[in-house]
Design a protein around this motif. Structure first.
Motif, PDB file in Angstrom:
ATOM      1  N   TYR A 197     -10.613   3.312  -5.064  1.00 26.91           N
ATOM      2  CA  TYR A 197     -11.083   2.113  -4.369  1.00 26.91           C
ATOM      3  C   TYR A 197     -10.303   1.950  -3.059  1.00 26.91           C
ATOM      4  O   TYR A 197     -10.889   1.727  -1.997  1.00 26.91           O
ATOM      5  N   SER A 198      -8.990   2.078  -3.126  1.00 26.57           N
ATOM      6  CA  SER A 198      -8.165   1.954  -1.922  1.00 26.57           C
ATOM      7  C   SER A 198      -8.506   3.033  -0.904  1.00 26.57           C
ATOM      8  O   SER A 198      -8.488   2.786   0.301  1.00 26.57           O
ATOM      9  N   ALA A 199      -8.833   4.232  -1.387  1.00 25.82           N
ATOM     10  CA  ALA A 199      -9.212   5.316  -0.473  1.00 25.82           C
ATOM     11  C   ALA A 199     -10.512   4.973   0.262  1.00 25.82           C
ATOM     12  O   ALA A 199     -10.654   5.288   1.446  1.00 25.82           O
ATOM     13  N   PHE A 200     -11.443   4.327  -0.440  1.00 19.95           N
ATOM     14  CA  PHE A 200     -12.655   3.868   0.253  1.00 19.95           C
ATOM     15  C   PHE A 200     -12.280   2.807   1.287  1.00 19.95           C
ATOM     16  O   PHE A 200     -12.797   2.809   2.407  1.00 19.95           O
ATOM     17  N   ALA A 201     -11.364   1.906   0.929  1.00 22.74           N
ATOM     18  CA  ALA A 201     -10.978   0.822   1.844  1.00 22.74           C
ATOM     19  C   ALA A 201     -10.317   1.356   3.113  1.00 22.74           C
ATOM     20  O   ALA A 201     -10.536   0.809   4.195  1.00 22.74           O
ATOM     21  N   VAL A 202      -9.504   2.419   2.999  1.00 19.10           N
ATOM     22  CA  VAL A 202      -8.822   2.984   4.171  1.00 19.10           C
ATOM     23  C   VAL A 202      -9.551   4.199   4.727  1.00 19.10           C
ATOM     24  O   VAL A 202      -9.068   4.848   5.645  1.00 19.10           O
ATOM     25  N   GLN A 203     -10.712   4.510   4.155  1.00 13.64           N
ATOM     26  CA  GLN A 203     -11.559   5.619   4.589  1.00 13.64           C
ATOM     27  C   GLN A 203     -10.836   6.963   4.540  1.00 13.64           C
ATOM     28  O   GLN A 203     -10.846   7.738   5.494  1.00 13.64           O
ATOM     29  N   ASP A 204     -10.252   7.248   3.400  1.00 15.69           N
ATOM     30  CA  ASP A 204      -9.543   8.508   3.177  1.00 15.69           C
ATOM     31  C   ASP A 204     -10.461   9.471   2.415  1.00 15.69           C
ATOM     32  O   ASP A 204     -10.392   9.600   1.200  1.00 15.69           O
ATOM     33  N   SER A 205     -11.338  10.139   3.142  1.00 14.87           N
ATOM     34  CA  SER A 205     -12.311  11.031   2.506  1.00 14.87           C
ATOM     35  C   SER A 205     -11.643  12.235   1.845  1.00 14.87           C
ATOM     36  O   SER A 205     -12.122  12.714   0.812  1.00 14.87           O
ATOM     37  N   ALA A 206     -10.554  12.721   2.403  1.00 15.51           N
ATOM     38  CA  ALA A 206      -9.866  13.874   1.811  1.00 15.51           C
ATOM     39  C   ALA A 206      -9.396  13.552   0.398  1.00 15.51           C
ATOM     40  O   ALA A 206      -9.573  14.360  -0.528  1.00 15.51           O
ATOM     41  N   TYR A 207      -8.818  12.377   0.198  1.00 10.98           N
ATOM     42  CA  TYR A 207      -8.360  11.984  -1.144  1.00 10.98           C
ATOM     43  C   TYR A 207      -9.543  11.794  -2.082  1.00 10.98           C
ATOM     44  O   TYR A 207      -9.499  12.210  -3.240  1.00 10.98           O
ATOM     45  N   LEU A 208     -10.601  11.167  -1.594  1.00 11.05           N
ATOM     46  CA  LEU A 208     -11.773  10.949  -2.441  1.00 11.05           C
ATOM     47  C   LEU A 208     -12.345  12.274  -2.924  1.00 11.05           C
ATOM     48  O   LEU A 208     -12.642  12.434  -4.108  1.00 11.05           O
ATOM     49  N   LEU A 209     -12.476  13.234  -2.041  1.00  8.75           N
ATOM     50  CA  LEU A 209     -13.015  14.537  -2.439  1.00  8.75           C
ATOM     51  C   LEU A 209     -12.073  15.263  -3.393  1.00  8.75           C
ATOM     52  O   LEU A 209     -12.506  15.870  -4.375  1.00  8.75           O
ATOM     53  N   TYR A 215       0.826  -1.208   0.000  1.00  5.42           N
ATOM     54  CA  TYR A 215       0.000   0.000   0.000  1.00  5.42           C
ATOM     55  C   TYR A 215       0.864   1.265   0.000  1.00  5.42           C
ATOM     56  O   TYR A 215       0.611   2.193  -0.764  1.00  5.42           O
ATOM     57  N   GLY A 216       1.868   1.302   0.841  1.00  6.71           N
ATOM     58  CA  GLY A 216       2.697   2.504   0.965  1.00  6.71           C
ATOM     59  C   GLY A 216       3.397   2.897  -0.318  1.00  6.71           C
ATOM     60  O   GLY A 216       3.658   4.081  -0.555  1.00  6.71           O
ATOM     61  N   GLU A 217       3.710   1.923  -1.164  1.00  2.28           N
ATOM     62  CA  GLU A 217       4.389   2.206  -2.433  1.00  2.28           C
ATOM     63  C   GLU A 217       3.432   2.238  -3.613  1.00  2.28           C
ATOM     64  O   GLU A 217       3.831   2.550  -4.723  1.00  2.28           O
ATOM     65  N   CYS A 218       2.188   1.896  -3.380  1.00  2.45           N
ATOM     66  CA  CYS A 218       1.196   1.853  -4.459  1.00  2.45           C
ATOM     67  C   CYS A 218       0.237   3.028  -4.281  1.00  2.45           C
ATOM     68  O   CYS A 218       0.610   4.178  -4.487  1.00  2.45           O
ATOM     69  N   CYS A 219      -0.970   2.775  -3.867  1.00  2.00           N
ATOM     70  CA  CYS A 219      -1.971   3.834  -3.725  1.00  2.00           C
ATOM     71  C   CYS A 219      -1.646   4.810  -2.600  1.00  2.00           C
ATOM     72  O   CYS A 219      -2.056   5.969  -2.641  1.00  2.00           O
ATOM     73  N   GLY A 220      -0.898   4.355  -1.603  1.00  2.00           N
ATOM     74  CA  GLY A 220      -0.514   5.242  -0.509  1.00  2.00           C
ATOM     75  C   GLY A 220       0.232   6.476  -1.005  1.00  2.00           C
ATOM     76  O   GLY A 220       0.060   7.573  -0.476  1.00  2.00           O
ATOM     77  N   ARG A 221       1.043   6.328  -2.035  1.00  2.00           N
ATOM     78  CA  ARG A 221       1.779   7.468  -2.591  1.00  2.00           C
ATOM     79  C   ARG A 221       0.832   8.507  -3.174  1.00  2.00           C
ATOM     80  O   ARG A 221       1.055   9.704  -3.047  1.00  2.00           O
TER      81      ARG A 221
END
Length: 135
Positions: A47-59, A22-28
């Motif tokens: 999709y990964s942002a939904f999985a980790v509940q990262d609303s800031a990235y989704l918006l 994750y840290g080297e893939c979508c985490g970046r």
């Protein structure tokens, strides 16, 4: 402030389905270190942002004309896997693209899936999610 939950194992496999941590893939992308180069890469990162509940990235990755005021998450919903079924355009050389996907989840102990054809476009040079049609 938007709700954000860090992944339990940043060194663990990325939930987008690619064989990277994750840290080297979508985490970046979530951390803003890089931008999606294709519509599919943006789809996977969302999709990964939904999985980790990262609303800031989704918006941030949502087109301003269709972006909701907030993204909410359900406590009993777990995203279990992503299948990319097809893409159209969406390369580094395009300005629009589509990604058809199937996202698997478990909610309240019951398995389900979301099947969608998502439309992506470039806004201020970056790929963003415009809208989608669910099947």
């Amino acid at each position: 402030m938007p709700k954000r939950r860090a992944p339990a194992r940043p060194a663990g496999p990325c939930s987008c389905g690619l064989p990277s941590a994750y840290g080297e893939c979508c985490g970046r992308l979530h951390r803003g270190e890089t931008q999606a180069k294709t519509a599919e890469q943006l789809m996977r990162s969302r999709y990964s942002a939904f999985a980790v509940q990262d609303s800031a990235y989704l918006l941030k990755s949502w087109h301003p004309t269709t972006r909701p005021p907030a993204v909410g998450f359900e406590d009993d919903l777990r995203w279990d896997g992503l299948e990319i079924l097809g893409t159209s355009d969406g390369s580094p050389f395009h300005t629009k693209g589509t990604v058809e996907f199937r996202a698997h989840y478990t909610q309240g102990g019951r398995k389900g899936q979301l099947h969608e054809l998502s439309t992506f476009t470039r806004h201020d040079g970056a790929w963003v999610y415009l809208n989608g049609t669910s099947f």
